[in-house]
Design a protein around this motif. Sequence first.
Motif, PDB file in Angstrom:
ATOM      1  N   UNK A 140      17.952 -17.252 -41.617  1.00 11.04           N
ATOM      2  CA  UNK A 140      16.943 -17.559 -40.646  1.00 11.04           C
ATOM      3  C   UNK A 140      16.835 -16.716 -39.626  1.00 11.04           C
ATOM      4  N   UNK A 141      18.119 -16.491 -39.113  1.00 11.36           N
ATOM      5  CA  UNK A 141      18.529 -15.753 -37.733  1.00 11.36           C
ATOM      6  C   UNK A 141      18.392 -14.355 -37.913  1.00 11.36           C
ATOM      7  N   UNK A 142      18.869 -13.869 -39.172  1.00 16.27           N
ATOM      8  CA  UNK A 142      18.616 -12.556 -39.629  1.00 16.27           C
ATOM      9  C   UNK A 142      17.126 -11.988 -39.654  1.00 16.27           C
ATOM     10  N   UNK A 143      16.360 -13.086 -40.240  1.00 20.45           N
ATOM     11  CA  UNK A 143      14.850 -12.777 -40.455  1.00 20.45           C
ATOM     12  C   UNK A 143      14.113 -12.566 -38.990  1.00 20.45           C
ATOM     13  N   UNK A 144      14.525 -13.418 -38.044  1.00 22.25           N
ATOM     14  CA  UNK A 144      13.797 -13.369 -36.719  1.00 22.25           C
ATOM     15  C   UNK A 144      14.349 -12.191 -36.130  1.00 22.25           C
ATOM     16  N   UNK A 145      15.353 -11.536 -36.384  1.00 21.13           N
ATOM     17  CA  UNK A 145      16.062 -10.333 -35.972  1.00 21.13           C
ATOM     18  C   UNK A 145      15.048  -9.252 -36.637  1.00 21.13           C
ATOM     19  N   UNK A 146      15.023  -9.415 -37.953  1.00 26.67           N
ATOM     20  CA  UNK A 146      14.067  -8.316 -38.574  1.00 26.67           C
ATOM     21  C   UNK A 146      12.781  -8.228 -38.137  1.00 26.67           C
ATOM     22  N   UNK A 147      12.192  -9.445 -37.537  1.00 24.58           N
ATOM     23  CA  UNK A 147      10.870  -9.256 -37.170  1.00 24.58           C
ATOM     24  C   UNK A 147      10.808  -8.496 -35.784  1.00 24.58           C
ATOM     25  N   UNK A 168      15.314 -22.050 -45.832  1.00 31.65           N
ATOM     26  CA  UNK A 168      15.262 -23.259 -46.220  1.00 31.65           C
ATOM     27  C   UNK A 168      13.868 -23.862 -45.370  1.00 31.65           C
ATOM     28  N   UNK A 169      13.307 -24.997 -45.567  1.00 32.52           N
ATOM     29  CA  UNK A 169      12.239 -25.468 -44.943  1.00 32.52           C
ATOM     30  C   UNK A 169      12.350 -25.308 -43.388  1.00 32.52           C
ATOM     31  N   UNK A 170      13.460 -25.677 -42.635  1.00 29.13           N
ATOM     32  CA  UNK A 170      13.554 -25.908 -41.424  1.00 29.13           C
ATOM     33  C   UNK A 170      13.390 -24.418 -40.777  1.00 29.13           C
ATOM     34  N   UNK A 171      14.327 -23.420 -41.389  1.00 25.95           N
ATOM     35  CA  UNK A 171      14.302 -22.216 -40.765  1.00 25.95           C
ATOM     36  C   UNK A 171      13.094 -21.618 -41.184  1.00 25.95           C
ATOM     37  N   UNK A 172      12.232 -21.725 -42.073  1.00 29.77           N
ATOM     38  CA  UNK A 172      11.123 -21.524 -42.450  1.00 29.77           C
ATOM     39  C   UNK A 172      10.198 -21.625 -41.464  1.00 29.77           C
ATOM     40  N   UNK A 173      10.201 -22.827 -41.071  1.00 26.29           N
ATOM     41  CA  UNK A 173       9.194 -23.263 -40.194  1.00 26.29           C
ATOM     42  C   UNK A 173       9.437 -22.671 -38.671  1.00 26.29           C
ATOM     43  N   UNK A 174      10.765 -22.571 -38.328  1.00 26.30           N
ATOM     44  CA  UNK A 174      11.197 -22.069 -37.011  1.00 26.30           C
ATOM     45  C   UNK A 174      10.759 -20.530 -37.137  1.00 26.30           C
ATOM     46  N   UNK A 175      10.763 -20.009 -38.194  1.00 21.48           N
ATOM     47  CA  UNK A 175      10.283 -18.428 -38.309  1.00 21.48           C
ATOM     48  C   UNK A 175       8.656 -18.411 -38.198  1.00 21.48           C
ATOM     49  N   UNK A 196       3.023 -19.164 -51.033  1.00 25.43           N
ATOM     50  CA  UNK A 196       3.320 -20.358 -50.724  1.00 25.43           C
ATOM     51  C   UNK A 196       1.869 -20.892 -49.780  1.00 25.43           C
ATOM     52  N   UNK A 197       1.160 -21.949 -50.466  1.00 19.76           N
ATOM     53  CA  UNK A 197      -0.276 -22.404 -50.032  1.00 19.76           C
ATOM     54  C   UNK A 197      -0.094 -22.897 -48.507  1.00 19.76           C
ATOM     55  N   UNK A 198       1.020 -23.906 -48.704  1.00 16.57           N
ATOM     56  CA  UNK A 198       1.363 -24.472 -47.335  1.00 16.57           C
ATOM     57  C   UNK A 198       1.519 -23.580 -46.214  1.00 16.57           C
ATOM     58  N   UNK A 199       2.375 -22.657 -46.230  1.00 18.88           N
ATOM     59  CA  UNK A 199       2.634 -21.490 -45.604  1.00 18.88           C
ATOM     60  C   UNK A 199       1.299 -21.036 -45.041  1.00 18.88           C
ATOM     61  N   UNK A 200       0.572 -20.485 -45.702  1.00 19.49           N
ATOM     62  CA  UNK A 200      -0.580 -19.954 -45.466  1.00 19.49           C
ATOM     63  C   UNK A 200      -1.652 -20.664 -44.745  1.00 19.49           C
ATOM     64  N   UNK A 203      -0.074 -20.978 -41.100  1.00 22.13           N
ATOM     65  CA  UNK A 203       0.177 -19.775 -40.306  1.00 22.13           C
ATOM     66  C   UNK A 203      -1.121 -18.853 -40.144  1.00 22.13           C
ATOM     67  N   UNK A 204      -1.918 -18.947 -41.325  1.00 18.98           N
ATOM     68  CA  UNK A 204      -2.906 -17.830 -41.403  1.00 18.98           C
ATOM     69  C   UNK A 204      -4.366 -18.095 -41.034  1.00 18.98           C
ATOM     70  N   UNK A 205      -4.992 -17.158 -40.346  1.00 19.02           N
ATOM     71  CA  UNK A 205      -6.264 -17.258 -39.851  1.00 19.02           C
ATOM     72  C   UNK A 205      -7.149 -16.898 -41.223  1.00 19.02           C
ATOM     73  N   UNK A 206      -6.974 -16.286 -41.948  1.00 19.09           N
ATOM     74  CA  UNK A 206      -7.744 -15.847 -43.244  1.00 19.09           C
ATOM     75  C   UNK A 206      -6.587 -15.727 -44.309  1.00 19.09           C
ATOM     76  N   UNK A 207      -7.090 -15.770 -45.271  1.00 19.31           N
ATOM     77  CA  UNK A 207      -6.241 -15.415 -46.833  1.00 19.31           C
ATOM     78  C   UNK A 207      -7.075 -14.500 -47.630  1.00 19.31           C
ATOM     79  N   UNK A 208      -6.158 -13.734 -48.533  1.00 20.15           N
ATOM     80  CA  UNK A 208      -6.937 -13.160 -49.634  1.00 20.15           C
ATOM     81  C   UNK A 208      -6.158 -14.064 -50.932  1.00 20.15           C
ATOM     82  N   UNK A 209      -6.604 -14.133 -51.824  1.00 17.11           N
ATOM     83  CA  UNK A 209      -6.068 -14.531 -53.078  1.00 17.11           C
ATOM     84  C   UNK A 209      -6.152 -13.646 -54.023  1.00 17.11           C
TER      85      UNK A 209
END
Length: 314
Positions: A140-147, A168-175, A196-200, A203-209
Amino acid sequence: MSSVAIRTHNLTRTFGAIRAVDQLTLEVRQGEIFGFLGPNGSGKTTTIRLLLGLLQPDAGQIEVLGFAVPQQASEVRMHTGTLLEHSGLYERLSAADNLDYYGRIWRIPAAQRRERIRELLEQVGLWERRHEPVKTWSRGMKQKLAIARALLHRPQLIFLDEPTAGLDPIAAAAFRDDLRALAEREGVTVFLTTHNLDEAEKLCHRVGIIRHGRLLAQGSLAEIQRHDTLHLEIIGRNFIPSVEAALRSQPTVRRVEASDTHLMIELASSSDPAPLIKLVIEHGGQIEEVYRKQNASLEEVFLTLMAEETTYAH
Ligand SMILES: Nc1ncnc2c1ncn2[C@@H]1O[C@H](COP(=O)(O)OP(=O)(O)OP(=O)(O)O)[C@@H](O)[C@H]1O
């Protein structure tokens, strides 16, 4: 500068017999977080590679930040940041050294580089740990650094390919929280892929499927849900204005088009059409034929997507 960050028209790319991207017509607006949603193998990564000019299309047009791709792909890459399959981080370097290295590549002058690195690391809560080698960090930390790395040169647009995969779900939510805050603060457009529909939804204003390279729907989730419609076509006689008015007054009815012999009614797919037919008769309409056509609901689309994901998951 146009208010559209990405525009494609009939974009197509095949690999042998596989149509990885099939007549894709897509629009991503500036400043939004756009979720590109689809199961494994549906064409998400291929689309990103086409948008960046890393792959040649077989047909169709691409415009990214006003630049034509692939002709002006180098301009596009200068103004975009990416977090694709590999994070691009050097495990043995510290977080600060990783960002400093990329800052040099982007030729950001030393003082500005230091300031920008501090700003980004503070925003993702990693400033205090900047001297630690990245290899000791959690995913999770690495992914934040990658952003932070992807945003270093202040791009107008960033591409993220499944950025929460493996978290994991907690790291994904923090990200997601960090990404949302960063995107808003930097005014950057985000194009991210996910299955992940839940993620979309979060997080997302709009989506494309996308499925099998074809775009099934695009818009805000609310807009896509509105496509979840039952169309009722009634043919007969004596469909006088009071019939139309009675139908319009029903809460389940979204739209009515009426002529003396023809009624087209749109209603939520979950609602029962029987009371409407009764209503038409009560108001003097004479019904000869009724046809119904149902659009695939958002949930159906997603269930199909998820079922395929399970089939292909390794
Ligand atoms: N270089 C390639 N050569 C041959 N086939 C390819 C190549 N790249 C992609 N494909 C095929 O194109 C289709 C779309 O792949 P793509 O990687 O774009 O899907 P995806 O939606 O990103 O999948 P995932 O969620 O698994 O990353 C797949 O059938 C894949 O096998």
